[in-house]
Structures are given as C-alpha cells and as structure tokens.
Scaffold this motif. Structure first.
Motif, short mmCIF file in Angstrom:
data_model
loop_
_atom_site.label_atom_id
_atom_site.label_comp_id
_atom_site.label_asym_id
_atom_site.label_seq_id
_atom_site.Cartn_x
_atom_site.Cartn_y
_atom_site.Cartn_z
N PRO A 41 49.10 25.98 22.81
CA PRO A 41 47.99 24.68 22.80
C PRO A 41 48.48 23.18 22.31
O PRO A 41 49.69 23.18 21.79
CB PRO A 41 46.89 25.05 21.90
CG PRO A 41 47.25 26.38 21.38
CD PRO A 41 48.44 26.76 21.54
N GLU A 42 47.87 22.40 23.24
CA GLU A 42 48.44 20.97 22.88
C GLU A 42 48.59 20.59 21.46
O GLU A 42 49.64 19.88 21.32
CB GLU A 42 47.53 20.03 23.61
CG GLU A 42 48.14 18.53 23.74
CD GLU A 42 49.44 18.36 24.34
OE1 GLU A 42 50.39 17.54 23.84
OE2 GLU A 42 49.88 19.08 25.13
N ASP A 43 47.63 21.05 20.68
CA ASP A 43 47.77 20.61 19.33
C ASP A 43 48.81 21.09 18.56
O ASP A 43 49.50 20.33 17.79
CB ASP A 43 46.37 20.61 18.47
CG ASP A 43 46.09 22.28 18.34
OD1 ASP A 43 46.36 22.68 19.44
OD2 ASP A 43 45.27 22.71 17.59
N VAL A 44 49.26 22.31 19.07
CA VAL A 44 50.50 23.03 18.49
C VAL A 44 51.76 22.53 18.73
O VAL A 44 52.69 22.16 18.15
CB VAL A 44 50.51 24.44 18.79
CG1 VAL A 44 51.66 25.27 18.35
CG2 VAL A 44 49.26 25.36 18.15
N ARG A 45 51.50 22.11 20.19
CA ARG A 45 52.72 21.32 20.55
C ARG A 45 53.19 19.94 19.91
O ARG A 45 54.24 19.69 19.76
CB ARG A 45 52.65 21.13 22.19
CG ARG A 45 52.54 22.23 22.99
CD ARG A 45 52.27 22.00 24.50
NE ARG A 45 51.97 23.04 25.29
CZ ARG A 45 52.79 23.25 26.47
NH1 ARG A 45 53.54 22.65 26.62
NH2 ARG A 45 52.54 24.38 27.13
N GLN A 46 52.03 19.23 19.59
CA GLN A 46 52.26 18.13 18.97
C GLN A 46 52.85 18.39 17.39
O GLN A 46 53.65 17.72 16.85
CB GLN A 46 50.92 17.26 18.81
CG GLN A 46 50.60 16.90 20.30
CD GLN A 46 49.14 15.99 20.19
OE1 GLN A 46 48.46 15.89 19.09
NE2 GLN A 46 48.75 15.40 21.29
N SER A 47 52.30 19.32 16.79
CA SER A 47 52.61 19.74 15.50
C SER A 47 53.96 20.23 15.37
O SER A 47 54.86 20.17 14.46
CB SER A 47 51.91 20.81 14.74
OG SER A 47 50.40 20.25 14.59
N GLN A 49 56.48 19.25 17.50
CA GLN A 49 57.23 18.10 17.73
C GLN A 49 58.36 17.68 16.80
O GLN A 49 58.02 17.25 15.76
CB GLN A 49 56.71 16.71 18.20
CG GLN A 49 57.33 15.66 18.88
CD GLN A 49 58.09 16.08 20.16
OE1 GLN A 49 57.48 16.62 20.91
NE2 GLN A 49 59.16 15.40 20.25
N LEU A 123 51.52 27.82 10.64
CA LEU A 123 51.15 27.26 12.18
C LEU A 123 51.84 28.10 13.02
O LEU A 123 51.13 28.47 14.09
CB LEU A 123 51.53 25.94 12.30
CG LEU A 123 51.30 25.39 13.86
CD1 LEU A 123 49.88 25.01 13.89
CD2 LEU A 123 52.43 24.14 13.89
N THR A 127 49.50 30.67 15.11
CA THR A 127 49.82 30.40 16.84
C THR A 127 50.05 31.56 17.61
O THR A 127 49.45 32.33 18.65
CB THR A 127 50.83 29.52 17.07
OG1 THR A 127 50.28 27.92 16.39
CG2 THR A 127 50.80 29.23 18.60
#
Length: 161
Positions: A41-47, A49, A123, A127
């Motif tokens: 998910p996008e929020d995981v991708r950001q976390s 980074q 996380l 995930t």
C-alpha cells in the motif's frame, strides 16, 4: 555432526558465506520486487522510503542488504548501517513465504529474530501478514515462454499444462 533436517549443511554454508554479498542482494531484490512490490500500500511505501534492511539467512551464511527507493526494492552494498535485520534459517524463511509458519510463533520460539528499528520491523511483519496472496506466487509466464515450457514437457514425454 549431522545438521538438522532442512538446514543448510555447514560445508555448504561455509562456501556460500565466501560469495560476494552484493550480487546476491541484486538477485534477492529482483525476487522481492516480483513477489511484493505490487502488494505494498502507498502508506507502507512511504514508510519504507530510505530505510535500509538486511535479511540474514543464518544457516546458509548469507545476508541480503536492500532498501526501498519509492518505487522498488534496491540492493545495497554491505558495510553501511542498516535500520532492521531480520534473521532466520533458510527453512524458516521458506515456511514463512509459503505461509506454513506464523512469524509470531517463530519469533517466540527464537527461530526468527529482529534487530534494530522495532517500529519498522512491526510494519514489515504486519504488511506481510495483510497480504492474502502466497508470497511465492509469481505472475503468469508470457505466452512465448509458456509455449517453450509446454514444448519442453512434450519433448520429455510429459503432458503439457
């Protein structure tokens, strides 16, 4: 002494441990991108980074360093500090990927370890738990490759699938 069933024999682990780390990490992130990238998910991708992680296959003497660059997992050179190290045996990592074992059970049995950023570790674990698809399921082969596989099976006398 004979190794436990499903563990990498010490002589093979010694050989694997002498291999350069970076090419192995390149292969590992290729597989990781095939198996996971589309599920994140996008929020995981950001976390993820900029976070540096290491998978340590203890009984094989292997470690794979990688990070997330916003769009894919990338191999990292060994020697730089990592935020999270996840360690287990080759057998336990395979069982996790096949969903045959629960990470919490392996963790509390001391067969799976996590060192470093605990929040990042949770996380990653949560995930992976949220992904319904088997982690070892690869996308279907392109038509030309399916034809070659079927042709090879027919030549060996096996029924094509």
């Amino acid at each position: 002494m004979t190794p436990a069933v499903g563990t990498v024999p010490p002589s093979l682990a010694a050989l694997l441990g002498k291999l350069p780390a970076y090419p192995g990490s390149l292969l590992f992130v290729g597989a990781l991108n095939l198996a996971l990238r589309r599920h994140l998910p996008e929020d995981v991708r950001q976390s993820l980074q900029g976070k540096r992680m290491r998978i340590s296959v203890r009984d094989a003497g292997l470690a794979f360093d990688f990070s997330w660059d916003g769009g894919r997992f990338c191999a990292c050179q060994r020697g730089e500090a990592v935020d999270l190290v996840i360690g287990a045996s080759a057998r336990d990592f395979l069982a996790l990927a096949r969903r045959e074992e629960d990470p919490d059970t392996l963790f509390f049995c001391r067969r799976l370890s996590m060192e470093g950023d605990t929040e990042l570790g949770l996380l990653v674990k949560n995930t992976l738990d949220a992904i319904d698809a088997p982690l070892l399921e690869l996308p279907p082969l392109p038509a030309p490759l399916r034809w070659l596989v079927a042709r090879g099976e027919a030549l060996r006398g096996a029924a094509p699938k």
